[in-house]
Design a protein around this motif. Structure first.
Motif, PDB file in Angstrom:
ATOM      1  N   ALA A   1      -3.840   6.277  -1.976  1.00 47.81           N
ATOM      2  CA  ALA A   1      -3.336   6.980  -3.205  1.00 47.81           C
ATOM      3  C   ALA A   1      -1.709   7.208  -2.958  1.00 47.81           C
ATOM      4  O   ALA A   1      -1.044   6.965  -3.994  1.00 47.81           O
ATOM      5  N   ALA A   2      -1.641   7.792  -2.183  1.00 44.83           N
ATOM      6  CA  ALA A   2      -0.122   8.016  -1.834  1.00 44.83           C
ATOM      7  C   ALA A   2       0.860   7.074  -1.551  1.00 44.83           C
ATOM      8  O   ALA A   2       1.696   6.963  -2.257  1.00 44.83           O
ATOM      9  N   ALA A   3       0.306   5.688  -0.861  1.00 45.48           N
ATOM     10  CA  ALA A   3       1.040   4.748  -0.658  1.00 45.48           C
ATOM     11  C   ALA A   3       1.219   3.756  -2.210  1.00 45.48           C
ATOM     12  O   ALA A   3       2.401   3.251  -2.420  1.00 45.48           O
ATOM     13  N   THR A   4       0.258   4.149  -2.924  1.00 46.31           N
ATOM     14  CA  THR A   4       0.164   3.445  -4.048  1.00 46.31           C
ATOM     15  C   THR A   4       1.354   4.143  -5.070  1.00 46.31           C
ATOM     16  O   THR A   4       2.105   3.366  -5.770  1.00 46.31           O
ATOM     17  N   ALA A   5       1.323   5.446  -5.154  1.00 51.83           N
ATOM     18  CA  ALA A   5       2.234   6.119  -5.775  1.00 51.83           C
ATOM     19  C   ALA A   5       3.703   5.703  -5.355  1.00 51.83           C
ATOM     20  O   ALA A   5       4.662   5.670  -6.041  1.00 51.83           O
ATOM     21  N   ALA A   6       3.933   5.840  -4.001  1.00 48.97           N
ATOM     22  CA  ALA A   6       5.093   5.724  -3.397  1.00 48.97           C
ATOM     23  C   ALA A   6       5.427   4.338  -3.787  1.00 48.97           C
ATOM     24  O   ALA A   6       6.751   4.092  -3.967  1.00 48.97           O
ATOM     25  N   ARG A   7       4.804   3.164  -3.618  1.00 52.94           N
ATOM     26  CA  ARG A   7       5.103   1.881  -3.985  1.00 52.94           C
ATOM     27  C   ARG A   7       5.399   1.660  -5.383  1.00 52.94           C
ATOM     28  O   ARG A   7       6.249   0.821  -5.808  1.00 52.94           O
ATOM     29  N   ARG A   8       4.697   2.349  -6.113  1.00 45.89           N
ATOM     30  CA  ARG A   8       5.035   2.209  -7.682  1.00 45.89           C
ATOM     31  C   ARG A   8       6.416   2.779  -8.031  1.00 45.89           C
ATOM     32  O   ARG A   8       7.014   2.194  -9.030  1.00 45.89           O
ATOM     33  N   SER A   9       6.646   3.709  -7.553  1.00 45.08           N
ATOM     34  CA  SER A   9       8.022   4.459  -7.907  1.00 45.08           C
ATOM     35  C   SER A   9       9.030   3.804  -7.146  1.00 45.08           C
ATOM     36  O   SER A   9      10.231   3.835  -7.665  1.00 45.08           O
ATOM     37  N   ASN A  10       8.998   3.437  -6.155  1.00 44.97           N
ATOM     38  CA  ASN A  10       9.988   2.949  -5.116  1.00 44.97           C
ATOM     39  C   ASN A  10       9.354   1.774  -4.426  1.00 44.97           C
ATOM     40  O   ASN A  10       9.141   2.081  -2.960  1.00 44.97           O
ATOM     41  N   PRO A  11       9.313   0.697  -4.722  1.00 48.06           N
ATOM     42  CA  PRO A  11       8.977  -0.350  -3.926  1.00 48.06           C
ATOM     43  C   PRO A  11       9.575  -0.695  -2.515  1.00 48.06           C
ATOM     44  O   PRO A  11       8.921  -1.335  -1.840  1.00 48.06           O
ATOM     45  N   ASP A  12      10.815  -0.447  -2.364  1.00 45.52           N
ATOM     46  CA  ASP A  12      11.623  -0.754  -1.174  1.00 45.52           C
ATOM     47  C   ASP A  12      11.455   0.292  -0.277  1.00 45.52           C
ATOM     48  O   ASP A  12      12.074   0.355   0.810  1.00 45.52           O
ATOM     49  N   GLY A  13      10.967   1.406  -0.609  1.00 43.41           N
ATOM     50  CA  GLY A  13      10.703   2.482   0.201  1.00 43.41           C
ATOM     51  C   GLY A  13       9.735   2.222   1.680  1.00 43.41           C
ATOM     52  O   GLY A  13       8.965   1.349   1.569  1.00 43.41           O
ATOM     53  N   LEU A  14       9.810   2.986   2.562  1.00 43.61           N
ATOM     54  CA  LEU A  14       8.965   2.695   3.624  1.00 43.61           C
ATOM     55  C   LEU A  14       7.608   3.872   3.522  1.00 43.61           C
ATOM     56  O   LEU A  14       8.021   4.766   2.993  1.00 43.61           O
ATOM     57  N   PHE A  15       6.649   3.202   4.192  1.00 41.86           N
ATOM     58  CA  PHE A  15       5.534   4.315   4.272  1.00 41.86           C
ATOM     59  C   PHE A  15       5.035   4.533   5.577  1.00 41.86           C
ATOM     60  O   PHE A  15       4.757   3.334   6.287  1.00 41.86           O
ATOM     61  N   VAL A  16       5.131   5.461   6.403  1.00 39.77           N
ATOM     62  CA  VAL A  16       4.840   5.613   7.700  1.00 39.77           C
ATOM     63  C   VAL A  16       3.476   6.511   7.791  1.00 39.77           C
ATOM     64  O   VAL A  16       3.257   7.490   7.202  1.00 39.77           O
ATOM     65  N   TYR A  17       2.511   5.813   8.341  1.00 41.67           N
ATOM     66  CA  TYR A  17       0.993   6.581   8.554  1.00 41.67           C
ATOM     67  C   TYR A  17       0.622   6.935  10.103  1.00 41.67           C
ATOM     68  O   TYR A  17       0.766   6.040  10.916  1.00 41.67           O
TER      69      TYR A  17
ATOM     70  N   GLY B   1      -9.260   2.702  11.249  1.00 41.43           N
ATOM     71  CA  GLY B   1      -8.896   1.103  11.158  1.00 41.43           C
ATOM     72  C   GLY B   1      -9.014   0.478   9.933  1.00 41.43           C
ATOM     73  O   GLY B   1      -8.106  -0.254   9.473  1.00 41.43           O
ATOM     74  N   ARG B   2      -9.904   0.941   9.209  1.00 37.43           N
ATOM     75  CA  ARG B   2     -10.047   0.357   7.782  1.00 37.43           C
ATOM     76  C   ARG B   2      -8.915   1.116   6.986  1.00 37.43           C
ATOM     77  O   ARG B   2      -8.309   0.371   6.017  1.00 37.43           O
ATOM     78  N   ALA B   3      -8.331   2.339   7.110  1.00 40.79           N
ATOM     79  CA  ALA B   3      -7.087   2.716   6.485  1.00 40.79           C
ATOM     80  C   ALA B   3      -6.044   2.095   6.640  1.00 40.79           C
ATOM     81  O   ALA B   3      -5.312   1.636   5.940  1.00 40.79           O
ATOM     82  N   GLU B   4      -5.970   1.612   7.985  1.00 43.14           N
ATOM     83  CA  GLU B   4      -4.743   0.952   8.230  1.00 43.14           C
ATOM     84  C   GLU B   4      -4.679  -0.511   7.882  1.00 43.14           C
ATOM     85  O   GLU B   4      -3.780  -0.940   7.211  1.00 43.14           O
ATOM     86  N   GLU B   5      -5.951  -1.054   7.607  1.00 46.89           N
ATOM     87  CA  GLU B   5      -5.713  -2.460   6.709  1.00 46.89           C
ATOM     88  C   GLU B   5      -5.705  -2.332   5.334  1.00 46.89           C
ATOM     89  O   GLU B   5      -4.853  -3.028   4.789  1.00 46.89           O
ATOM     90  N   ALA B   6      -6.194  -1.116   4.772  1.00 45.50           N
ATOM     91  CA  ALA B   6      -5.888  -0.949   3.305  1.00 45.50           C
ATOM     92  C   ALA B   6      -4.538  -0.954   3.244  1.00 45.50           C
ATOM     93  O   ALA B   6      -3.965  -1.609   2.162  1.00 45.50           O
ATOM     94  N   LEU B   7      -3.761  -0.129   3.914  1.00 48.32           N
ATOM     95  CA  LEU B   7      -2.407   0.164   3.748  1.00 48.32           C
ATOM     96  C   LEU B   7      -1.437  -1.073   4.099  1.00 48.32           C
ATOM     97  O   LEU B   7      -0.593  -1.123   3.153  1.00 48.32           O
ATOM     98  N   THR B   8      -1.808  -1.751   4.948  1.00 46.21           N
ATOM     99  CA  THR B   8      -0.969  -3.022   5.415  1.00 46.21           C
ATOM    100  C   THR B   8      -1.289  -3.755   4.285  1.00 46.21           C
ATOM    101  O   THR B   8      -0.125  -4.607   3.888  1.00 46.21           O
ATOM    102  N   ALA B   9      -2.318  -4.088   3.665  1.00 49.21           N
ATOM    103  CA  ALA B   9      -2.615  -5.043   2.489  1.00 49.21           C
ATOM    104  C   ALA B   9      -1.816  -4.505   1.081  1.00 49.21           C
ATOM    105  O   ALA B   9      -1.506  -5.231   0.470  1.00 49.21           O
ATOM    106  N   LEU B  10      -1.495  -3.187   0.981  1.00 49.96           N
ATOM    107  CA  LEU B  10      -1.182  -2.598  -0.215  1.00 49.96           C
ATOM    108  C   LEU B  10       0.277  -2.670  -0.095  1.00 49.96           C
ATOM    109  O   LEU B  10       0.902  -2.800  -1.281  1.00 49.96           O
ATOM    110  N   HIS B  11       1.167  -2.064   0.903  1.00 46.88           N
ATOM    111  CA  HIS B  11       2.171  -1.772   0.868  1.00 46.88           C
ATOM    112  C   HIS B  11       2.982  -2.711   1.911  1.00 46.88           C
ATOM    113  O   HIS B  11       2.639  -2.640   3.177  1.00 46.88           O
ATOM    114  N   SER B  12       4.122  -3.598   1.668  1.00 54.73           N
ATOM    115  CA  SER B  12       4.747  -4.385   2.619  1.00 54.73           C
ATOM    116  C   SER B  12       5.717  -3.995   3.382  1.00 54.73           C
ATOM    117  O   SER B  12       6.033  -4.431   4.456  1.00 54.73           O
TER     118      SER B  12
END
Length: 226
Positions: free
Chosen positions: A94-110, A129-140
């Protein structure tokens, strides 16, 4: 640089926040949390938020940040897999989705965990492991840190009473643990310095940092600053 931080009241988040506040390249930190960290600093702004699955009203916060750091976590002891997944994976997505929506070029560190593996038979390792996969698929622009055994430093401490008891018992054995398992041992300070390295030069580090690389980068960062 302005960043958003989740988990500032936890052990790892405390270490990351300390590194951010002390580094001159960081202009401001917005900590999103259910309760205050109790820390006061000119660079720190705290936003109290209760629903970690929705951030519609915080779009401006994410838009102003060049990176979002997700250090929020909880012990798996006593939790069912759906309960642990909600905090470890669903909140992060949810956090990565909001961050990507508002700033697609921003970094996301998990902040993940050593040996995270979506196929593991161990529940907490599988969920990480599943969280890593979901985040990697969601945010570039996702970077994943996988620390092993973490020693709290400089005021950092586990969030729960049970964890604090365990860490208190283990304190005298830290030197032995580090000597026996150096590749699996790190500190909150090292994680904080590794996060700073990702923020400064994301193109110079791999998207996944396992424990030995966290320590290597942290040592390099310490030498550069010291």
């Amino acid at each position: 640089m302005f960043v958003v931080l989740f988990g500032a009241t936890g052990m790892v988040g405390h270490g990351v926040l300390t590194a951010l506040l002390e580094d001159p390249s960081i202009d401001g930190v917005t900590a999103i949390s259910r309760r205050s960290s109790g820390r006061r600093h000119l660079k720190l702004r705290e936003v109290m938020h209760q629903d970690f699955t929705r951030y519609d009203e915080l779009d401006d916060v994410f838009a102003a940040a060049e990176a979002t750091l997700f250090c929020l976590g909880t012990p798996s002891v006593g939790l069912s897999e759906p309960q642990y997944k909600r905090i470890t994976q669903d909140f992060a997505v949810a956090a990565a989705t909001a961050a990507r929506r508002s700033n697609p070029d921003g970094l996301f560190v998990y902040i993940s965990a050593n040996r995270a593996d979506s196929a593991s038979r161990t529940m907490w390792i599988r969920v990480k492991g599943r969280a890593e996969e979901a985040l990697t698929a969601l945010h570039s622009r996702v970077f994943i840190l996988r620390p092993g055994f973490i020693r709290p430093r400089r005021g950092a401490r586990p969030a729960t009473r049970a964890q604090r008891v365990v860490y208190t018992i283990l304190t005298p054995f830290y030197p032995l643990i580090k000597r026996l398992y150096p590749a699996q041992f790190t500190t909150t300070d090292a994680i904080g310095r590794a996060v700073l390295a990702v923020l400064r030069a994301p193109g110079s580090v791999p998207p996944r940092l396992d424990n030995p690389l966290i320590n290597e980068i942290a040592t390099r960062e310490g030498s550069r600053n010291g």
